[in-house]
Write an enzyme that holds these catalytic residues in place. Structure first.
Site, PDB file in Angstrom:
ATOM      1  N   HIS A   1      -3.880   6.229   3.170  1.00 25.76           N
ATOM      2  CA  HIS A   1      -4.530   5.012   2.680  1.00 25.76           C
ATOM      3  C   HIS A   1      -3.933   3.750   3.308  1.00 25.76           C
ATOM      4  O   HIS A   1      -4.658   2.860   3.777  1.00 25.76           O
ATOM      5  CB  HIS A   1      -4.407   4.974   1.161  1.00 25.76           C
ATOM      6  CG  HIS A   1      -5.213   3.921   0.475  1.00 25.76           C
ATOM      7  ND1 HIS A   1      -4.790   2.616   0.369  1.00 25.76           N
ATOM      8  CD2 HIS A   1      -6.405   3.976  -0.158  1.00 25.76           C
ATOM      9  CE1 HIS A   1      -5.692   1.917  -0.308  1.00 25.76           C
ATOM     10  NE2 HIS A   1      -6.685   2.717  -0.630  1.00 25.76           N
TER      11      HIS A   1
ATOM     12  N   ASP B   1       0.839  -1.199   0.000  1.00 26.02           N
ATOM     13  CA  ASP B   1       0.000   0.000   0.000  1.00 26.02           C
ATOM     14  C   ASP B   1       0.878   1.256   0.000  1.00 26.02           C
ATOM     15  O   ASP B   1       1.979   1.224  -0.540  1.00 26.02           O
ATOM     16  CB  ASP B   1      -0.942  -0.045   1.219  1.00 26.02           C
ATOM     17  CG  ASP B   1      -2.295   0.590   0.935  1.00 26.02           C
ATOM     18  OD1 ASP B   1      -2.321   1.800   0.679  1.00 26.02           O
ATOM     19  OD2 ASP B   1      -3.320  -0.119   0.969  1.00 26.02           O
TER      20      ASP B   1
ATOM     21  N   SER C   1     -11.004  -0.562  -1.471  1.00 23.42           N
ATOM     22  CA  SER C   1      -9.772  -0.563  -0.674  1.00 23.42           C
ATOM     23  C   SER C   1     -10.055  -0.847   0.786  1.00 23.42           C
ATOM     24  O   SER C   1      -9.206  -1.368   1.511  1.00 23.42           O
ATOM     25  CB  SER C   1      -9.076   0.801  -0.767  1.00 23.42           C
ATOM     26  OG  SER C   1      -8.328   0.928  -1.925  1.00 23.42           O
TER      27      SER C   1
END
Length: 738
Positions: free
Chosen positions: A203, A139, A530
């Site tokens: 994220h 990620d 996600s």
């Protein structure tokens, strides 16, 4: 893939094209980055890297070869990334030992209450070896100071761990984050990028804490979604592989991270990234990495994509990985707008600003045109940046005819904004000013008030949390099937919470990721596949902690066959939206039966798909060949779901062979329960399976017949022993894909 973005990408999100921006990247001398995939590693004693350099010397001009090599993949599989011309790439494509050569592409990222909603409470039974499970997160990195990654109470790092921590002046690991690496082959870093595994985007911290974050009580986003945030396996360890940066995620870096993660000893890999469109399995770095993960006993959990609700938009669909759709949980965020008349309308957003009920002048964007900059009322009605007259808008709430990121009203000095649009309202965004999104019906009423009232006023309230009685349903942005690569493998596999999820965030960015947003938060609420992917990752790690010897296919089967059944009532696309159903981690540890599969099963499947024996031998490293015995149809892959496709208007019959392994009660008898609507025939032989021991296998044959026009028909097949219900979806559909 998260549905949360900077100003540049908001309009893309609204039109549901976030899932991936695909572009090749290279330099001014016509060289571009290519991936050269060569399958399994060469025999012991042969240096893969020296082979790669030698191959480059054969095709590149003298003195250039060593400078073109970016990565040599040599820990878990064989291949390399290099800057090549088209001619050089074509020469390599024809060389002995090469499976595929393809251009590297830039991929982008596809987020408490969600675990409780699934019946997976904090009091759920835990395995004693959960703290030995290592979750590999590919990620944007991680924010190590977050309480979600505090290592208080953690014991020694598992001895199986073979990875490293790329420490720097601003990053160190601990007993929770036991390893961290970062990948950037082109060596170019943006102004906000950290040259370390530290997360500058938010994220990666969000997905990591969702999958394996600690229990952290009294968390919220400015009072919203109050509660205890946690991951699926709070005691597990995290290994970080930073592959995504401010400008995206590149294929050569993704494959390098897979190469390391497999060799480092992770148990599960989580990857919330994908391409703009689906690619052939061995022209896709994620499918390649997931294949070699599977070979090494590691399940890869993938996000389905954020290009829904368009059909056939799912991008991660290899049969050896878990493809996860996104669905809602039983709460929603409502932002109310009050008019000067006292009327109140409910819109959607995450508004943390409090106007304290004060009424402000209210103006329509079309009546505040910035003519000095050449704007027209057709521009200003949409409140586009630069289109609004600051003198007329400053200190007021502005009404806009389309949903955007709010930059236009903000730069013109508006106190707040009210948008109306026909866009889906099943997920929300945060903005840099008070803002509410209204549906078209309410929007028309509010616009009428603005245009017909002499001195219109309004206020926008701070967001409230309300129940969502329709949950779970698959959210509009979640990518749908059918599968464009192998039509008769149902994708997505299942769905998990991915809407309005509270989880850890990077304090190097802001709540909205906008530079002018002053709000720095440790936990944030965002949406996307996600966010559903790490829920499935955490659930898979939970199953793995109870069954450490189970194969990736067995873990995947357990998750799919125990999923909560869903219906087309809230998702007309049915199984193309939710696959086997909504994930149910607590039940998945005791599935009763599993549909197991290993590399040989996938090789037979690939034979049936037309892959050459030569390439398969390179991939597997053995003497794999395609013959009558190994050339299996897709219907014979031991998959936990059943799909059958034909041209519109045709009738079709398919025969599926399956084998289940007993992992429930040693002595047990399962009877088949079939649910089939008119037009769908499901026959199972034998209809009863009897087991005398754990690990015993039993085979059965399913004959599926369907007669349909331009639609899909679905039913189910369940093996039931009175204690376990092992359910598989059955889908027959008219394929419109050539």
């Amino acid at each position: 893939m998260a549905v949360q973005a900077s100003a540049l990408t908001w309009l893309m999100l609204i039109s549901f094209t976030l899932s991936m921006l695909v572009c090749s990247h290279g330099s001014s001398d016509d060289r571009q980055v290519y991936i050269v995939y060569m399958g399994k590693l060469p025999e012991t004693g042969i240096s893969a890297t020296s082979i790669h350099i030698s191959m480059l010397k054969d095709v590149a001009p003298s003195g250039v070869a060593s400078d073109t090599l970016l990565y040599s993949y040599h820990r878990s599989f064989n291949g390399f990334a290099a800057k090549l011309t088209k001619e050089e790439a074509e020469k390599l494509r024809g060389k002995e030992g090469v499976v595929s050569v393809f251009l590297s592409q830039k991929k982008q990222l596809h987020t408490t209450r969600s675990w409780d909603f699934m019946g997976f409470t904090r009091k759920v039974r835990r395995s004693v070896i959960e703290n030995d499970i290592i979750v590999g997160m590919l990620d944007t990195g991680i924010w190590p100071e977050s309480q979600s990654f505090n290592d208080t109470g953690f014991g020694p790092i598992p001895t199986k761990w073979k990875g490293i921590c790329q420490t720097s002046s601003n990053f160190t690991c601990n007993k929770k984050i036991i390893g961290a690496r970062y990948y950037r082959a082109n060596g170019q870093f943006g102004p906000g990028d950290f040259k370390s595994p530290r997360d500058s985007e938010g994220h990666g911290s969000h997905t990591s804490s969702t999958a394996a974050g600690n229990f952290v009580s009294r968390t919220s986003l400015y009072g919203l979604a109050k509660g205890t945030v946690r991951g699926g396996v709070p005691s597990a360890r995290i290994a970080v592989y930073k592959i995504c940066w401010s400008d995206g995620c590149y294929d050569e870096d993704i494959l390098a991270a897979f190469d390391d993660a497999i060799a480092d000893g992770v148990d599960i890999i989580s990857l919330s990234v994908g391409a703009f469109g689906a690619s052939d399995y061995f022209d896709d770095t994620i499918a390649i990495g997931a294949y070699h993960s599977m070979k090494n006993g590691i399940l890869t959990s993938n996000s389905a994509g954020n290009s829904g609700p368009d059909p056939a938009s799912i991008v991660n669909l290899s049969p050896w990985s878990l493809s996860v759709a996104a669905s809602t949980i039983d709460r929603k965020f409502v932002t109310k707008v009050k008019l000067g008349t006292g009327e109140v309308y409910e819109g959607t957003s995450i508004n943390t600003f409090d106007l304290n009920g004060k009424m402000y002048p209210f103006i329509y964007g079309a009546a505040a045109t910035n003519t000095s900059q050449g704007a027209t009322s057709e521009d200003s009605r949409y409140c586009l940046p630069g289109s609004l007259n600051e003198t007329l808008v400053k200190g007021k709430i502005v009404f806009c005819d389309y949903e955007s990121n709010g930059d236009g009203p903000k730069e013109a000095g508006a106190v707040g904004a009210v948008f109306q649009s026909g866009q889906y309202k099943d997920y929300v965004f945060a903005y840099t000013l008070p803002l509410s999104n209204l549906n078209l019906d309410d929007g028309r009423k509010v616009l009428y008030y603005v245009n017909t009232t002499e001195n219109p006023t309004a206020t926008i309230f701070k967001t409230d949390v309300e129940g969502n009685q329709f949950a779970p349903f698959v959210v509009s942005f979640s990518s749908r099937g059918p599968n464009v690569i192998t039509a008769d493998i149902l994708k997505p596999d299942l769905t998990a919470p991915g809407v309005d999820i509270l989880a850890a965030w990077s304090e190097a960015t802001t709540l909205t990721e906008e530079p002018d947003d002053p709000r720095i938060v440790p936990y944030n609420i965002i949406s996307g596949t996600s966010m559903s992917c790490p829920h499935a990752t955490g659930a898979a790690a939970y199953v793995k902690s109870f069954h450490p010897t189970w194969s990736p296919a067995a873990i995947k089967s357990a998750l799919m066959t125990t999923a909560f059944p869903m219906s087309a009532e809230n998702n007309i696309e049915g199984e193309f939206a939710f696959g086997a159903g909504h994930i149910n981690p607590a039940r998945a540890v005791q599935p009763g039966l599993v549909y197991d599969a290993g590399e040989i099963d996938y090789v037979k499947f690939l034979c049936g798909q037309g892959y050459s024996p030569k390439h398969l031998r390179l991939i597997t490293g053995d003497d794999s060949s395609c013959s009558g015995d190994t050339n299996a149809t897709v219907w014979d892959l031991n998959y936990p779901s059943f799909a059958l496709s034909a041209s519109p208007g045709e009738s079709i019959t398919g025969v599926f062979h399956r084998t289940v392994t007993n992992v429930g009660s040693a002595v047990s008898t399962y009877k088949v329960v079939v649910k089939a609507p008119p037009g769908l025939i499901i026959q199972v032989q034998p209809s009863v399976l009897s087991f005398k021991s754990l690990g015993q296998k039993q085979s059965f044959v399913v004959t599926i017949g369907a007669n349909f026009g331009n639609s899909m028909i679905s039913g189910s097949l369940t093996w039931d022993d009175g204690l376990h219900q092992v359910r598989s979806p059955v889908v027959a559909y008219a394929s419109l894909i050539e």
